[in-house]
Design an enzyme around this catalytic site. Structure first.
Site, mmCIF file in Angstrom:
data_model
loop_
_atom_site.group_PDB
_atom_site.id
_atom_site.type_symbol
_atom_site.label_atom_id
_atom_site.label_comp_id
_atom_site.label_asym_id
_atom_site.label_seq_id
_atom_site.Cartn_x
_atom_site.Cartn_y
_atom_site.Cartn_z
ATOM 1 N N GLU A 125 39.589 42.289 45.135
ATOM 2 C CA GLU A 125 39.380 43.721 44.887
ATOM 3 C C GLU A 125 38.051 43.992 44.175
ATOM 4 O O GLU A 125 38.002 44.086 42.952
ATOM 5 C CB GLU A 125 40.527 44.318 44.066
ATOM 6 C CG GLU A 125 40.376 45.826 43.868
ATOM 7 C CD GLU A 125 41.440 46.433 42.961
ATOM 8 O OE1 GLU A 125 41.486 47.671 42.862
ATOM 9 O OE2 GLU A 125 42.211 45.675 42.340
ATOM 10 N N LYS A 172 41.065 44.491 48.962
ATOM 11 C CA LYS A 172 41.435 45.808 48.452
ATOM 12 C C LYS A 172 40.143 46.521 48.073
ATOM 13 O O LYS A 172 39.430 46.095 47.157
ATOM 14 C CB LYS A 172 42.371 45.700 47.246
ATOM 15 C CG LYS A 172 42.804 47.065 46.701
ATOM 16 C CD LYS A 172 43.945 46.951 45.700
ATOM 17 C CE LYS A 172 44.325 48.334 45.162
ATOM 18 N NZ LYS A 172 45.517 48.293 44.295
#
Length: 295
Positions: A176, A213
């Protein structure tokens, strides 16, 4: 079990719920839920309150695999119980939802326009306990604030280095590198980020498969190349501070991108609501995010 979970995460219709608020973000999450800081006096009491909130969400009738394929947990949540089962087991056995674990220790101070992850000397131990608790995968967050090549390169290199440690432990990493939606050069950051992610993906072996992500891109479908990459299991999007309505609208315009929302998921629910009020609002939230993730 892992094979069944992998199939659901790779091809299932739905989204991933982010229930992983940690020490720094917990007071804000509780405040939005209607629990002010004067309602708890110790860190333990604060975590008790957030676990009650998370339990209420997870046990709601509409929180199930019809719409939700995975849920990201905070480490304390992994070690707590829901209806007499450890939370990961409750999610999978009772709800059909695949459990993930947030494993980063927060962010360093900003340098070169980014915030790297803090050093994590206990990661191997956390991964061992994650396996013992039947966790499927992990998540770790960095933040990009400026379109600085050196900084973004450092973020991606650090993320993939840690991802390989997670893969070696038999877990699936969610990488992420969040691009701040308030950044004045967000689109330029996304261009550099995609370039660096592709560079790292292209040298992974066929057994090293990851998830991503990412912030919803400025240019619609800009991450299609990442979504289609053979080393990528799934690409999910964070809401990043957008309202749920805005996040859903932006997400729906990106084919193949599914949600992994936190604040946008719990927007509107409150500790003072009756179970019916709470469940009705959460049902509407889940339905909207689900529909936006189906495109």
């Amino acid at each position: 079990m892992k094979k069944e979970q992998l199939e659901l995460i790779k091809n299932g219709t739905g989204f991933i719920a982010a229930l992983d608020q940690s020490g720094g973000s917990t007071p804000k999450a509780l405040a939005l839920y209607g629990v002010s800081e004067d309602q708890y006096s110790t860190e333990e009491e604060m975590y008790d309150q957030i676990h009650e909130m998370r339990t209420r969400i997870m046990t709601a009738p509409t929180f199930n695999s019809d719409s939700i394929i995975g849920a990201i947990l905070f480490e304390q949540t992994m070690n707590r119980t829901v209806e007499d089962l450890y939370t990961p087991d409750y999610l999978w056995e009772k709800k059909g939802v695949v459990p993930f674990l947030k494993v980063d220790k927060g962010l360093e101070e900003e340098a070169y326009g980014v915030q790297l992850m803090k050093p994590n000397s206990t990661l191997d131990d956390v991964l061992k306990r994650a396996n013992e608790r039947n966790i499927f995968g992990t998540k770790m967050r960095s933040v990009i604030k400026q379109a600085n090549y050196e900084g973004i390169k450092n973020v991606v290199e650090q993320q993939f280095e840690v991802a390989k440690q997670i893969l070696a432990a038999g877990l699936v990493p969610i990488i992420e590198p969040e691009v701040d939606i308030q950044s004045e050069d967000k689109q330029q950051s996304e261009e550099l980020l995609k370039q660096e992610i592709l560079r790292q993906l292209n040298v992974l072996s066929e057994h090293e498969n990851v998830m991503l992500k990412l912030s919803i891109p400025t240019v619609e479908n800009y991450y299609k190349e990442l979504i289609d990459h053979p080393r990528v299991i799934r690409v999910v999007a964070l809401s990043g501070g957008y309202s749920r309505e805005d996040a859903n609208q932006k997400l729906a315009a990106n084919q193949g991108l599914i949600a992994s929302f936190s604040r946008a998921l719990s927007e509107g629910v409150n500790a003072s609501q009756s179970d019916k009020e709470f469940n009705d609002i959460l049902e509407g939230s889940i339905k909207g995010i689900y529909e936006a993730s189906r495109t």
